[in-house]
Design an enzyme around this catalytic site. Sequence first.
Site, PDB file in Angstrom:
ATOM      1  N   GLY A   1      43.250 -23.159 -17.394  1.00 20.08           N
ATOM      2  CA  GLY A   1      43.809 -23.304 -16.066  1.00 20.08           C
ATOM      3  C   GLY A   1      44.950 -24.307 -16.090  1.00 20.08           C
ATOM      4  NE  ARG A   2      47.108 -25.653  -9.895  1.00 18.04           N
ATOM      5  CZ  ARG A   2      46.221 -25.110  -9.087  1.00 18.04           C
ATOM      6  NH1 ARG A   2      44.926 -25.295  -9.317  1.00 18.04           N
ATOM      7  NH2 ARG A   2      46.607 -24.396  -8.050  1.00 18.04           N
ATOM      8  CB  ILE A   3      43.684 -29.554 -16.787  1.00 20.82           C
ATOM      9  CG1 ILE A   3      43.748 -30.220 -15.410  1.00 20.82           C
ATOM     10  CG2 ILE A   3      43.489 -30.616 -17.874  1.00 20.82           C
ATOM     11  CD1 ILE A   3      42.489 -30.947 -15.001  1.00 20.82           C
TER      12      ILE A   3
ATOM     13  NE  ARG B   1      36.606 -17.777 -14.980  1.00 26.53           N
ATOM     14  CZ  ARG B   1      36.772 -17.652 -13.680  1.00 26.53           C
ATOM     15  NH1 ARG B   1      35.977 -16.866 -12.985  1.00 26.53           N
ATOM     16  NH2 ARG B   1      37.711 -18.312 -13.042  1.00 26.53           N
TER      17      ARG B   1
ATOM     18  NE  ARG C   1      33.200 -32.974 -12.263  1.00 27.15           N
ATOM     19  CZ  ARG C   1      34.418 -33.403 -11.999  1.00 27.15           C
ATOM     20  NH1 ARG C   1      35.162 -33.914 -12.972  1.00 27.15           N
ATOM     21  NH2 ARG C   1      34.911 -33.328 -10.767  1.00 27.15           N
TER      22      ARG C   1
ATOM     23  CD  GLU D   1      30.535 -39.505 -15.433  1.00 27.25           C
ATOM     24  OE1 GLU D   1      30.930 -40.012 -14.359  1.00 27.25           O
ATOM     25  OE2 GLU D   1      31.213 -38.706 -16.093  1.00 27.25           O
TER      26      GLU D   1
ATOM     27  CG  HIS E   1      34.679 -39.720 -14.656  1.00 26.90           C
ATOM     28  ND1 HIS E   1      33.592 -39.028 -14.208  1.00 26.90           N
ATOM     29  CD2 HIS E   1      35.760 -38.936 -14.354  1.00 26.90           C
ATOM     30  CE1 HIS E   1      33.978 -37.887 -13.654  1.00 26.90           C
ATOM     31  NE2 HIS E   1      35.288 -37.809 -13.728  1.00 26.90           N
TER      32      HIS E   1
ATOM     33  N   GLY F   1      40.084 -40.210 -16.415  1.00 29.46           N
ATOM     34  CA  GLY F   1      41.130 -39.232 -16.679  1.00 29.46           C
ATOM     35  C   GLY F   1      42.100 -39.055 -15.531  1.00 29.46           C
TER      36      GLY F   1
END
Length: 310
Positions: free
Chosen positions: A138-140, A160, A222, A251, A269, A271
């Site tokens: 996707g975008r990232i 996918r 995640r 977490e 966490h 990012g």
Amino acid sequence: MAELFDATLNPEDIKLDREALLNAVADCDVLVPTVTDMIDAELIAASGDRLKLIANYGAGVNHIDLRAARARGIVVTNTPGVLTEDTADMTMALILSVPRRLAEGEKLVRSGEWKGWSPGGMLGHRIGGKTLGIIGMGRIGQAVAMRARAFGLSVHYHNRHRLPAVLEAQLAATWQEDFDDLLRAADIVTIHTPLNSDSQNMIDARRIALMQPHVFVINASRGGIVDEEALVEALEAKQLAGAGLDVWQHEPAIDPRLLALPNVVMTPHMGSATYEGREATGDKVIANIRIWADGHRPPDQVLEGWLPPR
């Protein structure tokens, strides 16, 4: 938000406890949670009749029970796109840090035990010429691929749906239709898929066993996507060369065995933790609320069958 609405704010940089969340949903029209706020079916059922919009502060919505919200007629929005570059930067930093042993080197200097340069000192691995396997394009994932090209990495990806040929050419990315084949081929594996029922423990013991012993695993998506127990066992047994982790399965608790491993780079966490990203996220939240309050469909409404655009 306080200038635009009758807003009750959490002034502390800590998450609300369960009681505070229950009090919040009992008497509001709009709830603005973050990733640490568990908006489950029980909480939604306890909400008052006024609650009609959950305007999430962030892109991921795995902490919100979307089915329960829809059953109550509650609209859910998120903030896609604003954290893409920040998360891709962090991913690239981990991709560089783990093979080159940057965290180990920094600790050595701070310890005062560094004896100076030597031909065999702090040897790591070059990343140029290696194969980067991207899970989720996707975008990232695409932003990571663009960065990886500049460092001479060969980009393979599993998604996918295959990207259009023109975008594959732009990213110099090769599609691996079979997920397991991607894991067998990669030297570095990086994860950019949302956490949902399909991706929970996606990287389990079986799939870790498909990877070669020189592979580095990077996760800034995640924590629940990786079976942390299986990851620890593989790292301890040297079935993997190392890991770069910005997210965790439980977490903020971190398995002490991971803390003891020198070949694991760990960040808290962070990012998406930039001033620019946080401000842009807030702007999107406010835009969604204002458009909804004006009687229109908000631009970032989470729709039926939707997956977070990572």
